[in-house]
Design an enzyme around this catalytic site. Structure first.
Site, PDB file in Angstrom:
ATOM      1  N   GLY A 255       0.830  -1.199   0.000  1.00  0.00           N
ATOM      2  CA  GLY A 255       0.000   0.000   0.000  1.00  0.00           C
ATOM      3  C   GLY A 255       0.861   1.242   0.000  1.00  0.00           C
ATOM      4  CB  ALA A 256       2.208   3.497   1.644  1.00  0.00           C
ATOM      5  CG  MET A 257       8.795   1.597   1.985  1.00  0.00           C
ATOM      6  SD  MET A 257       8.738   0.237   3.194  1.00  0.00           S
ATOM      7  CE  MET A 257      10.308   0.489   4.023  1.00  0.00           C
ATOM      8  CD  GLU A 258       7.847   1.600   6.987  1.00  0.00           C
ATOM      9  OE1 GLU A 258       8.323   0.720   7.717  1.00  0.00           O
ATOM     10  OE2 GLU A 258       7.015   1.355   6.089  1.00  0.00           O
ATOM     11  CG  ASN A 259      10.864   4.719   1.443  1.00  0.00           C
ATOM     12  OD1 ASN A 259      11.447   3.672   1.682  1.00  0.00           O
ATOM     13  ND2 ASN A 259       9.946   4.826   0.496  1.00  0.00           N
ATOM     14  CG  HIS A 289       0.125   2.555   8.461  1.00  0.00           C
ATOM     15  ND1 HIS A 289      -0.415   1.414   9.002  1.00  0.00           N
ATOM     16  CD2 HIS A 289       1.381   2.214   8.080  1.00  0.00           C
ATOM     17  CE1 HIS A 289       0.474   0.438   8.966  1.00  0.00           C
ATOM     18  NE2 HIS A 289       1.576   0.903   8.399  1.00  0.00           N
ATOM     19  CD  GLU A 290       3.088   3.690   5.110  1.00  0.00           C
ATOM     20  OE1 GLU A 290       4.286   3.576   5.449  1.00  0.00           O
ATOM     21  OE2 GLU A 290       2.315   2.720   5.022  1.00  0.00           O
ATOM     22  CG  HIS A 293       5.766   3.199   9.702  1.00  0.00           C
ATOM     23  ND1 HIS A 293       6.036   2.221  10.634  1.00  0.00           N
ATOM     24  CD2 HIS A 293       4.900   2.630   8.816  1.00  0.00           C
ATOM     25  CE1 HIS A 293       5.365   1.120  10.327  1.00  0.00           C
ATOM     26  NE2 HIS A 293       4.665   1.343   9.235  1.00  0.00           N
ATOM     27  CD  GLU A 312       4.462  -2.302   8.917  1.00  0.00           C
ATOM     28  OE1 GLU A 312       3.482  -1.539   8.854  1.00  0.00           O
ATOM     29  OE2 GLU A 312       5.519  -2.079   8.308  1.00  0.00           O
TER      30      GLU A 312
END
Length: 828
Positions: A255-259, A289-290, A293, A312
């Site tokens: 869905g997404a990535m928390e870079n 959510h991201e 993080h 998570e």
């Protein structure tokens, strides 16, 4: 390629202190490969042997402290290093390959305008596909990136980027980051930039989606600002990076990535067709959510992958809670959607043979391949549910106090479950360590059932528990008024196990709902009278969150064989047409369509099940003719399309470009109709090609692939199968689209021969193309429509005899368990 073991990571972490990476990428060398040079400065605490990871097309050179290393010494993905005690400098120059699978450096060319885009997804062990690195989360370092990109491209990274006089893009040095957080996204982006709280904020997408991003930019940025401000009210530590960019990128697996500083999202979140408010809320939740993080995951990072739940579960809980608090003017109660859809994901995962504790024992995660298997409904939904129960038990103020102690003690470092629990315990007198053992170290779902005893105006409520966890729940006690509505008498707070029965005042209630408010994680049952009241009066319950709890209980009863699928459909027919909470309508119809109609009822009963769904959808259409509930109407239209058994009505919609009374058909609805017509044998290749000419976008390409695979023709099936399994030409998204079209219950005889071909072909594909494609094959190309004993026996024989990579084995274990459950439901 070797996977990294926990023991190897611990040994390397004891040996090395990594300080700084200077990474130079050249993206101008063609469509297949790029050039990568990395300079790593680090200290060896003692003399010893270790290795650095890389997965190049060609290793051109490597030097350690200026002395050349033999490129031929590269063993798979490991370049051995012999170190003396002290400071070292490693320089590695390689040619790397772009991926089409969403791993490493993914490259995508937009069919709409021919523009190309690249982005990195380096999670777990894919940094090695982009540059040489000591690839484990507890060897944090500062990163400085320089990128040479084609003219007209913009380069985004974890920190602010600037185009230099020589044309290269240079990113500012980062704070200490784990290797898997490094991110580059480059291409001719369309960007909307602003500033908030003194920081640059930006949202970015490919140019062909510019108008759609612009249409939603204010909503996206409003959610981003509101969540940012709310987190600063909750957390003592300020946002730790120099900017906040959100890039919506094509063909993204997650869905997404928390870079840090550059969150990447799947660009389906840039809506190009009509969506419901629930889908907009989901996008907001993913944004929240991201962003969570940035603190839990990025500022404080797990030491090893057994603690992935710390990332998570926390972000999942915070995402739903923060949108609920900060965006209540935009969205309904997020916990309704969590309860009826997301939480079900956790319940399903926790009842399979592959279940695991929220926080598994470190020995259960011995290497990166096994760690990858734990990204599931347990680490996300069950873990978030556990944290929600913890907050209910601990109190939010003590919970946040413990979190802030955690951030303060471990910022820019790494932490473990033990650290987290110790920090929570420092903020409360409650036994958090005992709670963690019971909730985080165990598997399975408790079952709670109310038992009423008494007579007249004196009744006692006892909660029978099948399981071993403590629960703090509210029991909703309801009476039926003269109109038939169920009216709340009281909500009684209970600790389970109880010290003794709870005394109720008044006559026997018509209904008792355990976990009213959905604050714990457990399957629920009803006493006999309550079950009758639910089936008769569910829509008359006043609180939508209570209705979500009840619908989830009914879903679990169907899955456990305690409620016939037909009774669930009858409850949907009786109550869903009166429901105004969109998340409930979508969740119930989704389960009824994909699980009950396609798997849980016998083939001869399926037409009646689909007819019931069409009846519900038509009732919703009639109810929304005034135009005040566009989301409900859109949901009804989608259900009518997906449940059609004859082509006439939906074909007329496609011809006319509209549903009578609305909505107008946008690209998503047009492809949806065409896919269903393909299943029914009511369209052909010429119509698909014409629709693709009308919509030549990437989404159109996927729609066409799905439609072609769904055609009930032997030649179409053979071509689709060959595209999926005989070549490696399909990207991750085109593979998924083709697979979603291939298997159809209506075409069981036509595709029967492919059921036996699936297993050897999937094993070979996974061996060639790796974990991401194994996940896609196991999820979407599995013959889920084949619910019979022979299909189960076939799968079990392959599972017992075939050698396959862990990612595929895990998916097949889960799929076959779901098949067993479907057979049990049919037999019950």
């Amino acid at each position: 390629m070797s996977v990294l073991t926990r023991d190897e990571a611990q040994t390397r972490a004891q040996l090395l202190d990594v300080h700084h990476y200077t990474v130079d990428l050249d993206l101008t060398t063609g469509d297949e490969t790029f050039e990568s040079t990395s300079l790593v400065r680090f200290t060896a605490r003692t003399a010893g042997d270790t290795f650095v990871e890389l997965k190049p097309v060609t290793l051109h050179s490597a030097t350690l402290d200026g002395k050349p290393l033999d490129p031929a010494s590269l063993d798979g993905n490991r370049l051995p290093l012999t170190l003396t005690e002290g400071e070292h400098e490693l320089r590695v120059r390689t040619t790397m390959r772009y991926s089409r699978t969403g791993e490493g450096m993914h490259r995508f060319t937009d069919p709409t305008d021919g523009e190309s885009y690249v982005y990195t997804q380096l999670f777990m062990e894919d940094v090695q596909r982009v540059f040489a690195a000591f690839d484990q989360p507890d060897l944090k370092a500062v990163f400085e990136l320089t990128v040479t990109a084609p003219e007209g491209w913009t380069v985004l990274a974890n920190s602010l980027t600037e185009r230099q006089d020589d044309g290269r893009w240079k990113a500012a040095p980062t704070p200490l980051l784990s290797t898997y957080f490094v991110c580059v996204a480059a291409g001719p982006w369309h960007s909307v930039r602003t500033e908030h709280a003194g920081l640059p904020f930006g949202i970015h997408c490919r140019r062909s989606l510019a108008a759609h991003l612009d249409a939603d930019a204010e909503e996206i940025l409003a959610v981003t600002r509101a969540c940012y401000d709310r987190y600063h009210e909750k957390f003592d530590e300020p946002y730790p990076f120099d900017s906040y960019d959100q890039a919506f990128v094509p063909e993204f697996n997650a869905g997404a990535m928390e870079n840090p500083g550059l969150v990447t999202f799947r660009d389906e979140f840039v809506f190009r067709s009509a969506v419901t408010d629930t889908e907009r809320m989901t996008r907001a939740m993913v944004i929240a959510h991201e962003m969570a993080h940035m603190w839990f995951g990025d500022l404080v990072t797990l030491r090893w992958w057994d603690d992935i739940w710390l990332n998570e579960s926390f972000a999942e809980y915070m995402g739903y809670q923060t949108v609920n608090e900060a965006c209540s003017d935009l969205f309904a109660d997020t916990w309704i959607d969590f309860g009826v859809t997301r939480k079900a994901w956790g319940y399903e995962a926790d009842q399979r043979p592959s279940t695991h504790p929220v926080a598994p024992d470190p020995d259960a995660v011995p290497d990166t391949a096994s760690a990858l298997l734990n990204f599931d409904g347990i680490s996300y939904a069950k873990g978030a549910s556990a944290l929600r129960q913890l907050v209910a038990w601990l109190g939010e103020s003590d919970f946040l106090a413990g979190i802030n102690i955690h951030f303060k003690r471990h910022k820019f470092g790494n932490a473990t479950l033990a650290d987290f629990i110790d920090n929570l315990a420092a903020a409360t007198d409650r036994d958090v360590h005992g709670w963690a053992e019971q909730w985080l170290r165990t598997t399975g779902v408790d079952v709670l059932t109310p038992r009423l005893t008494g007579e007249g105006a004196r009744w006692q409520l006892t909660v029978d528990r099948d399981g071993g966890r403590p629960h703090r729940v509210d029991a909703g006690v309801y009476d039926r008024d003269p109109s038939g509505a169920l009216v709340l008498r009281e909500r009684r707070a209970l600790d389970v196990p109880q010290d003794g029965p709870a005394e109720l005042t008044g006559p026997r209630p018509a209904l008792v709902v355990l976990n009213d408010g959905d604050l714990t994680y457990a399957k629920l049952r009803f006493d006999k009278a309550s079950e009758e009241s639910v089936l008769r009066g569910l829509s008359r319950l006043p609180d939508p969150l209570t209705r979500a709890v009840v619908w989830n209980a009914l879903r679990d009863m169907v899955r456990d064989g305690a409620l016939a699928p037909g009774e669930y459909l009858e409850a949907a027919r009786a109550h869903l047409t009166e429901e105004r909470e969109l998340a409930l309508v979508q969740g119930v119809l989704g389960f009824a369509r994909t699980q009950i109609a396609d798997r849980y009822v016998a083939a001869e009963e399926r037409p009646a099940a689909l007819a019931t769904l069409r009846e519900i959808a038509r009732a919703l259409l009639r109810r929304t003719e005034d135009g005040d509930s566009p989301g409900l109407r859109l949901t009804a239209v989608r259900t009518l399309i997906d449940s059609a058994t004859t082509p006439d009505q939906i074909a007329s919609w496609l011809d006319e470009g509209t549903v009578h009374g609305g909505p107008e058909l946008d690209p998503e609805l047009r492809w949806r109709i065409l896919a269903r017509l393909a299943v029914l044998g009511a369209t052909d290749e010429a119509a698909i090609a014409a629709e693709l000419e009308r919509d030549p976008s990437a989404t159109g390409q996927e729609g066409a692939a799905r439609c072609r695979a769904a055609l009930p023709e032997a030649g179409a099936k053979a071509a689709a199968w060959s595209a999926m399994f005989d070549t490696d030409d399909l990207s991750n998204y085109l593979f998924t689209a083709t697979a979603r079209g291939f298997w159809q219950p209506e075409q069981a005889e036509l595709v029967r021969e492919y059921v036996t071909r699936f297993y050897p072909d999937a094993v070979a594909l996974a061996d060639r193309r790796g974990a991401a494609m194994a996940e896609a094959a196991g999820s979407y190309a599995f013959p889920a429509h084949a619910v019979d004993a022979a299909a189960l026996a076939l799968g079990e024989s392959h599972l017992a005899g075939d050698t396959m990579i862990p990612a595929l084995r895990r998916k097949l274990v889960d799929q076959l368990d779901d098949l067993r459950r479907a057979l049990r439901v049919r037999e019950a």
